[in-house]
Design a protein around this motif. Structure first.
Motif, PDB file in Angstrom:
ATOM      1  N   ARG A 163      51.692  27.286  44.311  1.00  0.00           N
ATOM      2  CA  ARG A 163      51.844  28.373  43.340  1.00  0.00           C
ATOM      3  C   ARG A 163      53.233  28.432  42.700  1.00  0.00           C
ATOM      4  N   VAL A 164      54.017  27.390  42.836  1.00  0.00           N
ATOM      5  CA  VAL A 164      55.400  27.411  42.355  1.00  0.00           C
ATOM      6  C   VAL A 164      55.506  26.671  41.025  1.00  0.00           C
ATOM      7  N   VAL A 165      56.137  27.341  40.051  1.00  0.00           N
ATOM      8  CA  VAL A 165      56.222  26.839  38.685  1.00  0.00           C
ATOM      9  C   VAL A 165      57.689  26.716  38.271  1.00  0.00           C
ATOM     10  N   VAL A 166      57.979  25.681  37.499  1.00  0.00           N
ATOM     11  CA  VAL A 166      59.265  25.555  36.815  1.00  0.00           C
ATOM     12  C   VAL A 166      58.994  25.784  35.335  1.00  0.00           C
ATOM     13  N   THR A 167      59.453  26.918  34.813  1.00  0.00           N
ATOM     14  CA  THR A 167      59.141  27.310  33.443  1.00  0.00           C
ATOM     15  C   THR A 167      60.093  26.637  32.452  1.00  0.00           C
ATOM     16  N   PRO A 168      59.802  26.716  31.144  1.00  0.00           N
ATOM     17  CA  PRO A 168      60.656  26.048  30.151  1.00  0.00           C
ATOM     18  C   PRO A 168      62.090  26.561  30.193  1.00  0.00           C
ATOM     19  N   HIS A 169      63.015  25.634  30.131  1.00  0.00           N
ATOM     20  CA  HIS A 169      64.438  25.978  30.027  1.00  0.00           C
ATOM     21  C   HIS A 169      65.149  24.814  29.356  1.00  0.00           C
ATOM     22  N   ALA A 170      66.161  25.134  28.580  1.00  0.00           N
ATOM     23  CA  ALA A 170      66.823  24.131  27.757  1.00  0.00           C
ATOM     24  C   ALA A 170      67.636  23.161  28.609  1.00  0.00           C
ATOM     25  N   LEU A 171      67.434  21.879  28.389  1.00  0.00           N
ATOM     26  CA  LEU A 171      68.203  20.829  29.046  1.00  0.00           C
ATOM     27  C   LEU A 171      69.250  20.231  28.112  1.00  0.00           C
ATOM     28  N   ALA A 172      68.861  20.033  26.856  1.00  0.00           N
ATOM     29  CA  ALA A 172      69.752  19.432  25.847  1.00  0.00           C
ATOM     30  C   ALA A 172      70.199  18.037  26.248  1.00  0.00           C
ATOM     31  N   TYR A 173      69.264  17.240  26.758  1.00  0.00           N
ATOM     32  CA  TYR A 173      69.529  15.837  27.054  1.00  0.00           C
ATOM     33  C   TYR A 173      68.937  14.925  25.977  1.00  0.00           C
ATOM     34  N   GLY A 174      68.306  15.495  24.965  1.00  0.00           N
ATOM     35  CA  GLY A 174      67.542  14.708  24.011  1.00  0.00           C
ATOM     36  C   GLY A 174      68.392  13.861  23.080  1.00  0.00           C
ATOM     37  N   ARG A 175      67.751  12.888  22.490  1.00  0.00           N
ATOM     38  CA  ARG A 175      68.351  12.059  21.449  1.00  0.00           C
ATOM     39  C   ARG A 175      67.298  11.856  20.362  1.00  0.00           C
ATOM     40  N   ASP A 176      67.727  11.916  19.117  1.00  0.00           N
ATOM     41  CA  ASP A 176      66.809  11.706  17.992  1.00  0.00           C
ATOM     42  C   ASP A 176      65.589  12.623  18.088  1.00  0.00           C
ATOM     43  N   ILE A 202      55.249  22.008  36.247  1.00  0.00           N
ATOM     44  CA  ILE A 202      56.526  21.917  35.532  1.00  0.00           C
ATOM     45  C   ILE A 202      56.234  21.949  34.038  1.00  0.00           C
ATOM     46  N   LEU A 203      56.939  22.821  33.328  1.00  0.00           N
ATOM     47  CA  LEU A 203      56.811  22.879  31.877  1.00  0.00           C
ATOM     48  C   LEU A 203      58.052  22.284  31.229  1.00  0.00           C
ATOM     49  N   THR A 204      57.842  21.602  30.121  1.00  0.00           N
ATOM     50  CA  THR A 204      58.969  21.012  29.412  1.00  0.00           C
ATOM     51  C   THR A 204      59.822  22.099  28.776  1.00  0.00           C
ATOM     52  N   GLU A 205      61.026  21.719  28.375  1.00  0.00           N
ATOM     53  CA  GLU A 205      61.795  22.613  27.522  1.00  0.00           C
ATOM     54  C   GLU A 205      61.101  22.715  26.171  1.00  0.00           C
ATOM     55  N   ALA A 206      61.520  23.652  25.359  1.00  0.00           N
ATOM     56  CA  ALA A 206      60.849  23.921  24.092  1.00  0.00           C
ATOM     57  C   ALA A 206      60.724  22.662  23.242  1.00  0.00           C
ATOM     58  N   ARG A 252      51.924  18.731  38.168  1.00  0.00           N
ATOM     59  CA  ARG A 252      51.279  18.793  36.859  1.00  0.00           C
ATOM     60  C   ARG A 252      52.329  19.205  35.826  1.00  0.00           C
ATOM     61  N   VAL A 253      52.097  18.795  34.565  1.00  0.00           N
ATOM     62  CA  VAL A 253      53.098  19.042  33.531  1.00  0.00           C
ATOM     63  C   VAL A 253      52.431  19.559  32.267  1.00  0.00           C
ATOM     64  N   PHE A 254      52.949  20.674  31.758  1.00  0.00           N
ATOM     65  CA  PHE A 254      52.499  21.258  30.494  1.00  0.00           C
ATOM     66  C   PHE A 254      53.642  21.157  29.481  1.00  0.00           C
ATOM     67  N   VAL A 255      53.274  21.025  28.218  1.00  0.00           N
ATOM     68  CA  VAL A 255      54.260  21.007  27.153  1.00  0.00           C
ATOM     69  C   VAL A 255      54.442  22.420  26.611  1.00  0.00           C
ATOM     70  N   ASP A 256      55.685  22.809  26.362  1.00  0.00           N
ATOM     71  CA  ASP A 256      55.975  24.114  25.769  1.00  0.00           C
ATOM     72  C   ASP A 256      56.052  23.942  24.257  1.00  0.00           C
ATOM     73  N   LEU A 257      55.116  24.562  23.532  1.00  0.00           N
ATOM     74  CA  LEU A 257      55.043  24.441  22.077  1.00  0.00           C
ATOM     75  C   LEU A 257      55.689  25.666  21.441  1.00  0.00           C
ATOM     76  N   SER A 258      56.727  25.424  20.642  1.00  0.00           N
ATOM     77  CA  SER A 258      57.563  26.522  20.156  1.00  0.00           C
ATOM     78  C   SER A 258      57.897  26.375  18.678  1.00  0.00           C
ATOM     79  N   HIS A 259      58.318  27.484  18.114  1.00  0.00           N
ATOM     80  CA  HIS A 259      58.988  27.515  16.817  1.00  0.00           C
ATOM     81  C   HIS A 259      59.973  28.666  16.898  1.00  0.00           C
ATOM     82  N   PHE A 260      61.250  28.404  16.580  1.00  0.00           N
ATOM     83  CA  PHE A 260      62.285  29.407  16.804  1.00  0.00           C
ATOM     84  C   PHE A 260      62.362  30.462  15.714  1.00  0.00           C
TER      85      PHE A 260
END
Length: 663
Positions: A21-34, A56-60, A99-107
């Motif tokens: 029952r343990v979840v890691v929710t979306p949070h910003a990592l800022a490791y991305g490129r391009d 585990i959910l991805t960052e936005a 399991r992994v879900f994608v966080d779909l966002s628009h700021f």
């Protein structure tokens, strides 16, 4: 194991089975490129999957080119180039049973329209109202814009599904674009997307239908994240949050609801800083549980397994987000399940390595866990045993020295740690004595347990000297002697390298002495702050609580500016005002006379005199490096932490980790 049994039970979210029952929710990592996640991102998430997290959910991941987000490294989900990255992530996490879900966002309006030279554009929003955070005036979305957004959600979900991701979460919380439609405060539209609750929910439902149309509901889960309470008058309040929830649930489009709170201007309620104890948003999740028959995720402040288990056991929520807890220790579940709960490093909610860095657009790490973001270098399995065990001497039992000692001893070295005081912890122990800062003590106690586990020879009350260090015949000496606070009143903005003239006319103290011996401050206390950190304001609150008259002065634009990014300021200022603390930003103390301290407004030189019994200077620190000078040349030597250059505890622990690995 039977302990935390409710937490270890498997869960079902639509077609997706979770191991716990343990979840890691979306949070910003800022490791991305391009605009795409990198191997560094995958390594970060994989470490948490290794450690036992169920979901585990991805960052936005933004769904349309009109949103580039608040950081230079915002990630995109709509181009097909993302599919190989998602495949790599899904394979890595599935390999460890997560399991992994994608966080779909628009700021939406929570953005900067000119941050990227190749992407200047008008921001999108429900009604053209500016963000209170950034102040840019956006344009209300047209029907064509809405159609593009809806298509972007569908396209992004299809990319995730094709790549083997397990689900998608539609982010409709925290003041971002979809939340701006849901909120009656920011949605002033008069078309079918505004007005009634049902109309304001329409765009979220359109996006969810697009996600469903582009994925297979037999294998791909869909959820939505909501702020059930924005904590803003006129915004989404719990009764309206209930109506939104019922409307969305009635559609049958969602497999689960992730319940949060807060908006862009009340994010200090979304991610609790050290000022707030407990789990303040669990009550919102419990309210939702009585309304809908779908799995409910709750978040914020759930820092230990006992608290998490209690939430599930009571039925307040079905799943619990332990996001910052997993930043601090990605292996907390595995440790608990294997009987090593005493090895868990605890999140202290300092928000220094995580949220504060995110707010600056910097990459995430952690005060407690310098391996966060450096998994390839410092993660599980990277600590090499010493080829030949040696004697290592560490001088100084603050956070830098403690971490160096525990890491070196974990590698097989014999480690002797000299600490001149009668307790370990250095200045962290004093920080923990300030109001609402008690959790700093966990940093010390976590390392104390590890030092004991690896049988480090800790010598308290023992001042290291050339003779005592030489007696150990060390292979290497690690100097972690810290720093001391100057009391001459030096302030960087003034360039007064000689300090403040006339300090002999009053009692002048450093902050550590003021914490230890508050009676020496007298009745009227003036605190000079040149750091923008919590220390000066926390000390002011502590002294005012004892009935003293306290004023805090700084040349900075406002006091405690760095605590704004830690999310403490919104909680701290009300307490200071209630305690009668006088806050004097944009002022400098230029001299002290027998009549008092002379304060000058920095813009026009206007002066006033404050009668004081003492002045506490929270400004310049000087490294304690005299012993290092005496030992250099006698033994191989490494200086770390404040004795190298006075900084934060984050740098001290990181440098301690590196020193322990390299000796």
């Amino acid at each position: 194991m039977r302990e935390y049994e409710a937490l270890w039970q498997p869960a079902q979210i639509g077609p997706v089975s979770l191991r716990n029952r343990v979840v890691v929710t979306p949070h910003a990592l800022a490791y991305g490129r391009d605009n795409l996640m990198t191997q560094q991102s995958v390594d970060y998430y994989e470490e948490r999957a290794k450690g036992g997290a169920g979901l585990i959910l991805t960052e936005a991941q933004v769904v349309h080119p009109s949103s580039r987000g608040m950081m230079l490294r915002t990630l995109q989900s709509w181009p097909t180039e993302v599919i190989p990255v998602y495949e790599r992530l899904a394979d890595a996490l599935h390999r460890h049973g997560a399991r992994v879900f994608v966080d779909l966002s628009h700021f939406g309006a929570e953005d900067n329209n000119t941050m990227h030279l190749d992407n200047w554009r008008a921001l999108w929003s429900a009604s053209g109202l500016p963000s209170a955070t950034y102040g840019e005036i956006p344009r209300p979305m047209s029907k064509e814009d809405i159609a593009e957004l809806v298509a972007g959600f569908g396209r992004s979900a299809r990319n995730a599904a094709v790549a083997g991701m397990d689900g998608a979460e539609i982010h409709a919380a925290h003041g971002y674009l979809l939340c701006s439609f849901l909120s009656p405060l920011t949605n002033l539209r008069t078309d079918e997307y505004g007005g009634s609750t049902e109309n304001r929910c329409r765009i979220v439902l359109d996006c969810a239908r697009s996600v469903r149309a582009n994925t297979d509901s037999s294998s791909f889960a869909v959820g939505v994240r909501l702020s059930l309470n924005e904590f803003v008058t006129g915004g989404i309040e719990p009764d309206e949050g209930e109506r939104i929830l019922r409307t969305l649930d009635a559609s049958g489009l969602f497999d689960y609801f992730s319940i949060s709170g807060g908006s862009a201007t009340t994010f200090h309620r979304t991610v609790s800083p050290m000022s707030i104890s407990g789990t303040p948003l669990v009550g919102l999740a419990a309210r939702v549980k009585s309304i809908v028959d779908k799995p409910i995720i709750t978040a914020n402040g759930i820092a230990d397994l006992a608290t998490a288990n209690g939430i599930v056991e009571r039925g307040d929520a079905d799943l619990v987000a332990m996001t910052r807890a997993h930043i601090a220790d990605p292996h907390l579940i595995a440790k608990a399940q294997s009987g090593r709960e005493d090895e868990i490093r605890h999140c202290v909610a300092a928000n220094q390595g995580c949220f504060s860095r995110m707010a600056k657009g910097w990459s995430l790490t952690c005060t407690q866990n310098p391996a966060a973001g450096r998994e390839a270098e410092l993660g599980l399995g990277t600590l090499e045993q010493a080829a030949e065990p040696r004697t290592i001497v560490v001088v100084g039992g603050g956070p830098a020295g403690m971490r160096a000692a525990e890491t070196a001893s974990a590698r097989g070295h014999r480690v002797v740690l000299f600490e001149r005081g009668d307790q370990l912890g250095g200045q962290i122990r004093y920080a923990a004595q300030l109001p609402t800062r008690g959790r700093w003590a966990a940093v010390v106690s976590d390392m104390e347990r590890t030092l004991a586990k690896f049988k480090v020879d800790v010598r308290l009350g023992t001042a290291a000297t050339v003779e005592t260090v030489s007696a150990e015949n060390p292979y290497h000496v690690v100097m972690a002697t810290g720093s001391s606070w100057r009391t001459d009143g030096f302030v960087a903005a003034l360039g007064n390298t000689g300090g403040i003239p006339g300090l002999e006319h009053t009692v002048t103290l450093d902050p550590i002495t003021a914490i230890e011996e508050p009676d020496r401050t007298g009745q009227r206390v003036l605190i000079i702050d040149d750091t923008g950190e919590y220390l000066a304001l926390g000390l002011a609150e502590k002294l005012a609580a004892d009935g003293r008259d306290v004023e805090v002065v700084t040349t900075r634009m406002f006091l405690g500016d760095n605590t704004l990014l830690n999310l403490d300021l919104a909680h701290l200022y009300p307490r200071l005002h209630a305690a009668g603390v006088v806050l004097s930003p944009q002022h400098a103390v230029v001299q002290v006379t027998p009549d008092g301290a002379v304060l000058v407004r920095i813009w026009d030189g206007q002066q006033r005199v404050a009668r004081v019994d003492s002045i506490v200077t929270v400004a310049m620190r000087a490294p304690e490096e005299s012993l290092a000078g005496e030992l250099r040349g006698r033994f191989p030597l490494t200086q770390i932490g404040d004795c190298s250059a006075p900084r934060r505890v984050d740098e001290a622990i990181y440098e301690g980790e590196l020193a322990g690995r390299r000796v």
